[in-house]
Write a protein that holds these residues in place. Structure first.
Motif, short mmCIF file in Angstrom:
data_model
loop_
_atom_site.label_atom_id
_atom_site.label_comp_id
_atom_site.label_asym_id
_atom_site.label_seq_id
_atom_site.Cartn_x
_atom_site.Cartn_y
_atom_site.Cartn_z
N SER B 451 0.82 -1.21 0.00
CA SER B 451 0.00 0.00 0.00
C SER B 451 0.86 1.27 0.00
O SER B 451 0.39 2.33 -0.41
N ALA B 452 2.12 1.18 0.43
CA ALA B 452 2.97 2.37 0.45
C ALA B 452 3.35 2.82 -0.96
O ALA B 452 3.80 3.95 -1.16
N ALA B 629 10.19 5.04 3.84
CA ALA B 629 8.96 4.34 3.47
C ALA B 629 8.61 4.91 2.12
O ALA B 629 8.83 6.10 1.87
N ARG B 630 8.10 4.07 1.22
CA ARG B 630 7.97 4.51 -0.18
C ARG B 630 7.12 5.77 -0.32
O ARG B 630 7.40 6.64 -1.14
N GLU B 631 6.05 5.87 0.50
CA GLU B 631 5.16 7.01 0.32
C GLU B 631 5.84 8.34 0.68
O GLU B 631 5.37 9.40 0.28
N VAL B 632 6.95 8.26 1.43
CA VAL B 632 7.67 9.48 1.79
C VAL B 632 8.23 10.16 0.55
O VAL B 632 8.51 11.36 0.56
N PHE B 633 8.35 9.42 -0.55
CA PHE B 633 8.79 10.02 -1.81
C PHE B 633 7.95 11.25 -2.14
O PHE B 633 8.49 12.28 -2.55
N GLY B 644 6.67 22.73 0.91
CA GLY B 644 6.38 22.34 2.29
C GLY B 644 6.20 20.84 2.40
O GLY B 644 6.07 20.14 1.39
N ASP B 645 6.15 20.34 3.66
CA ASP B 645 6.13 18.89 3.83
C ASP B 645 4.73 18.34 4.11
O ASP B 645 4.56 17.19 4.48
#
Lengths: 77, 733
Positions: B451-452, B629-633, B644-645
């Motif tokens: 899911s990530a 984690a992949r979604e942090v991409f 911004g983050d």
């Protein structure tokens, strides 16, 4: 020569010869697959390629290809 | 001044009791009952086989150390697990000799379970048989001659119902008696072997080392039988005394030359004993009467069509629970972590320490805790599937499919779980007995579309289609294609790795079909908490350290070289600036900082390596960030672009920026080919430190995670290269 994978469900039979070699054969022996033991096929699921057999009050499933190495003789009730 | 004197040297060491038994004999339930919640898990030296041990309070004997030996059908070893079992039970160095053995045997399948009892009996150790499922046997209308069994075996036989605590006190009392007596009441060998076998056993027993039999002739013969039955298994005999292996091989060959069947002779002698006694021990012996409930359920669950429908339904429930059901809990954990971060930000003065606590420490702890809901749910379902007996049916139904790619039937559940998250999936591989099967599954599970990856795919698919010209059908089709792609690659990888790196001998399937039972929620819960605890301690620390490492990469050097310019900007907008303006300036400065950080430099450093895939250095920074984690991409790209983050894959500014971002030469960065290449890269690369940490824990050591990272990275690079360069050759952009 009748092998266990060709045995119809419910037909009473006795194990005659356990083929195969090494660890597989020894594991079968240790689970009670010894010549002379009464055995019957509980069910066969042909699309899954397995049979379920009962011996010494236990149920064990084997692949048809591997069950093919186990020779049985039918018992006339 | 020291008043305390050292404890007297005569204090006896804590007694060590081995708990042995067939798989499915009810051993784990009994272990949990006896030890309560005080269990510890240790890796057996040299192999990644875990041994659990706990403290059992026995009346008038005190505390004993109860060692839960891996379940095995016999003592002859076919695998690392079974080798551990014989070493722990027989006390082969480095294992200490146990003071006594408790053998768990299932009364409803007594004939087969007595085989292990007889083998252990031969070792001539103080032994007690704990007979489980006696209540079920009685429900089947059969009864046991317990006194007769104890007399015939020469060891106490105690019926126990662990879930209700029945027989526990009696088991303790029997244990005390056999320990006091020092050895079984009768000599070890109750099984009578043919003369020919006896001669072989005696001859090989001479070569059993003194450290193994400790002067006990019966035990020497028992170990000689073990060696005779194991001599042609190179994986098992490695590390054994040469003289013993040679002697066993010599006698096996001699028997073969004489047309004797040594295996059947040794095994057959034990079953002869069982056959001679079983009809007297179990009145109304098994055979004729049907196992009613199990038969009725199997008629449905193993039906060629209905069975598959039930299977699909069960697996859908499991998967949906992991995929969707865990979400609220994950949300709570994320909210909790965010609240903690907020509190820490308010409490601590601005500066390096605060950034470390908030961005590295709390973030790292959060990224460990966030796995807990899925791990707990995973083990809840695994426990229910295993305890109920349905797992054996899963193997039964899936064997042909899984065998085709060289995976074990039990690998199905981990592979399916991989669609939610690779971390619980890797933890779930432990339901497989063979190490090779476990490792092979761990090597391919991270290829499943977890899911990530979805936020990354979501962003890329959105970028492929300009706003206003979205094509939901085509976009959905592309997402589905990514799923099919991952399944195909995972199965292909299993087939290739299973024939090369993890080449295993052909593993025949001998699947015991246990009767259906109601799961014991107590032991399921205990497994859940034990496994989750191990994950937090062992994989969690690695993940935390990696998070801190990534934070250092992304947050240092702390100030952007153009900090003064941003300060000037803030001053220029002055007092009448709206909050949006200041937030925008902050985001721009954050972007400048990350572009100049170590990660930014690393991104530039790896640009030559990723340029052929269509990626620029800013994507490289995103790839580094995605390792957390992949979604942090997605959020890393937003920071890099000065947005911004807080952005996610659906946020409009990020999508616009992705669509409009240009290379220095004026070409677009995210061309359709780059988007596709990036998606393929994310599908194949092991961009996930938590997966690697979990593999390190479960496979033992860094070698397998290193291999996993290496092969997936190479695969990802080659596939992305093929997509991007191949696409160019075909005239795409």
């Amino acid at each position: 020569m009748l092998t266990i994978d060709a045995l119809g469900p419910g037909t009473p039979a006795r194990l005659a010869r356990i083929g195969g070699n090494g660890g597989f054969r020894r594991r079968l022996l240790e689970m009670g697959f010894l010549p002379g033991t009464a055995v019957r096929v509980v069910r066969r699921v042909d699309i899954g390629g397995l049979i379920e057999v009962e011996l010494r009050g236990c149920r064990i499933s084997l692949r048809n290809s591997e069950a093919h190495r186990i020779v049985v003789e039918p018992v006339t009730p | 001044m020291t008043l305390a004197s050292p404890p007297p040297a005569t204090v006896p060491a804590v007694r060590r009791i081995a708990l042995a038994g067939n798989p499915n004999a009810g051993k784990t339930t009994l272990f949990n009952r006896l030890t309560g919640r005080r269990a510890k898990v240790a890796n057996y030296p040299g192999v990644t086989v875990e041994i659990e041990s706990g403290t059992w309070e026995v009346a008038e004997l005190g505390r004993v150390d109860l060692v839960d030996v891996p379940g095995s059908y016999s003592l002859s070893a076919h695998s690392a697990e079974e080798r551990v079992a014989i070493e722990a039970i027989a006390g082969l160095p480095p294992s200490p000799l146990p003071d006594a053995v408790v053998v768990v045997a299932d009364a409803t399948e007594l004939a087969r379970h007595l085989y292990l009892v007889l083998q252990i009996r031969e070792l001539d150790l103080p032994t007690v048989v704990a007979l489980t499922m006696v209540d079920r046997l009685e429900a089947l209308g059969r009864s046991l001659d317990l006194d007769g069994m104890a007399l015939a075996l020469g060891v106490p036989v105690v019926p126990v119902v662990a879930s209700q605590g029945r027989g526990i006190a009696e088991l303790g009392a029997a244990l005390r008696r056999v320990i006091d007596a020092g050895a079984p009441a009768r000599r070890a060998e109750i099984v009578v072997e043919p003369q020919t076998v006896r001669a072989d056993v005696e001859a090989v027993a001479v070569h059993v080392p003194e450290a193994w039999h400790r002067g006990d002739r019966g035990r020497a013969r028992a170990l000689a039988r073990w060696a005779l039955l194991s001599a042609d298994e190179p994986a098992v005999t490695s590390g054994l005394p040469r003289a013993l292996v040679d002697a066993a091989e010599r006698h096996r060959h001699a028997a073969q030359a004489a047309d004797r069947d040594l295996d059947a002779e040794i095994v057959g002698a034990r079953y002869d004993w069982i056959d001679r006694h079983i009809d007297r021990l179990v009145r109304n012996p098994p055979g004729q009467e049907p196992r009613t409930w199990t038969d009725r359920l199997d008629a449905v669950f193993l039906h060629p069509f209905v069975g598959f429908a039930v299977f699909v339904a069960v697996m859908t429930v499991v998967f949906q629970s992991l995929f969707v059901g865990a979400d609220p809990f994950i949300g709570w954990i994320e909210d909790g972590v965010a609240a903690l971060s907020g509190a820490a930000s308010d409490l601590l003065p601005a500066g390096l320490f605060r950034d470390f606590v908030v961005d590295a420490l709390i973030e790292g702890v959060g990224s460990v805790l966030v796995f807990l809901p899925q791990i707990l749910l995973m083990f809840l379902f695994l426990g229910i599937l295993e305890d109920s007996g349905y797992m054996a049916r899963v193997v039964f139904l899936m064997d042909r499919v899984m065998k085709a790619v060289g995976l074990h039937g039990r690998a199905f559940v981990p592979m399916m779980t991989g669609f939610a998250c690779a971390v619980p999936a890797i933890l779930a591989t432990r339901t497989m007995e063979r190490r090779r099967d476990r490792v092979l599954t761990m090597m391919v599970v991270p290829l499943m579309t977890c899911s990530a990856r979805l936020p990354v795919y979501g962003l890329m698919i959105a970028a492929l289609y300009p706003i206003g010209s979205e094509q939901p059908f085509a976009q959905g089709l592309l997402m589905a294609a990514m799923y099919l792609f991952s399944i195909a690659i995972a199965l292909a990888a299993a087939a290739v790795l299973g024939r090369t790196v993890l080449k295993g001998r052909h593993a025949p399937l001998i699947l015991q079909m246990p009767p259906y039972r109601r799961p014991q929620l107590g032991s399921v819960w205990r497994m859940m908490s034990t496994r989750a605890g191990i994950f937090l301690r062992e994989a969690g620390t690695v993940i935390l350290v990696c998070t801190i490492g990534l934070w250092i990469l992304l947050a240092f050097p702390r100030t952007a070289p153009d900090a003064a310019a941003f300060a000037a900007q803030r001053a220029a907008v002055g007092a009448d600036a709206g909050p949006e303006q200041l937030v925008a300036i902050d985001a721009e400065e954050q972007g400048s900082q990350i572009r100049h950080s170590f990660a930014g430099r690393l991104g530039r450093g790896i640009e030559p390596a990723i340029a052929p895939l269509g990626f620029d250095w800013q994507i490289g920074v995103g790839l580094i960030g995605a390792f957390a984690a992949r979604e942090v991409f997605v959020s890393t790209m937003a920071v890099v672009y000065g947005l911004g983050d807080a952005a996610d894959e659906t946020s409009r500014p990020l999508r616009d920026r992705i669509r409009s971002e240009l290379r220095p030469d004026g070409r677009r960065v995210f061309t359709p080919l780059t988007c596709l290449s990036l998606m393929v890269f994310f599908a194949l690369a092991c961009q996930c430190m938590s997966t690697l940490a979990a593999v390190r824990r479960e496979a033992g050591g860094w070698a397998w995670p290193a291999f996993l990272f290496g092969y997936m990275s190479v695969l990802a690079w080659l596939a992305s290269f093929a997509v991007y360069q191949g696409g160019h050759l075909l005239g795409f952009e």
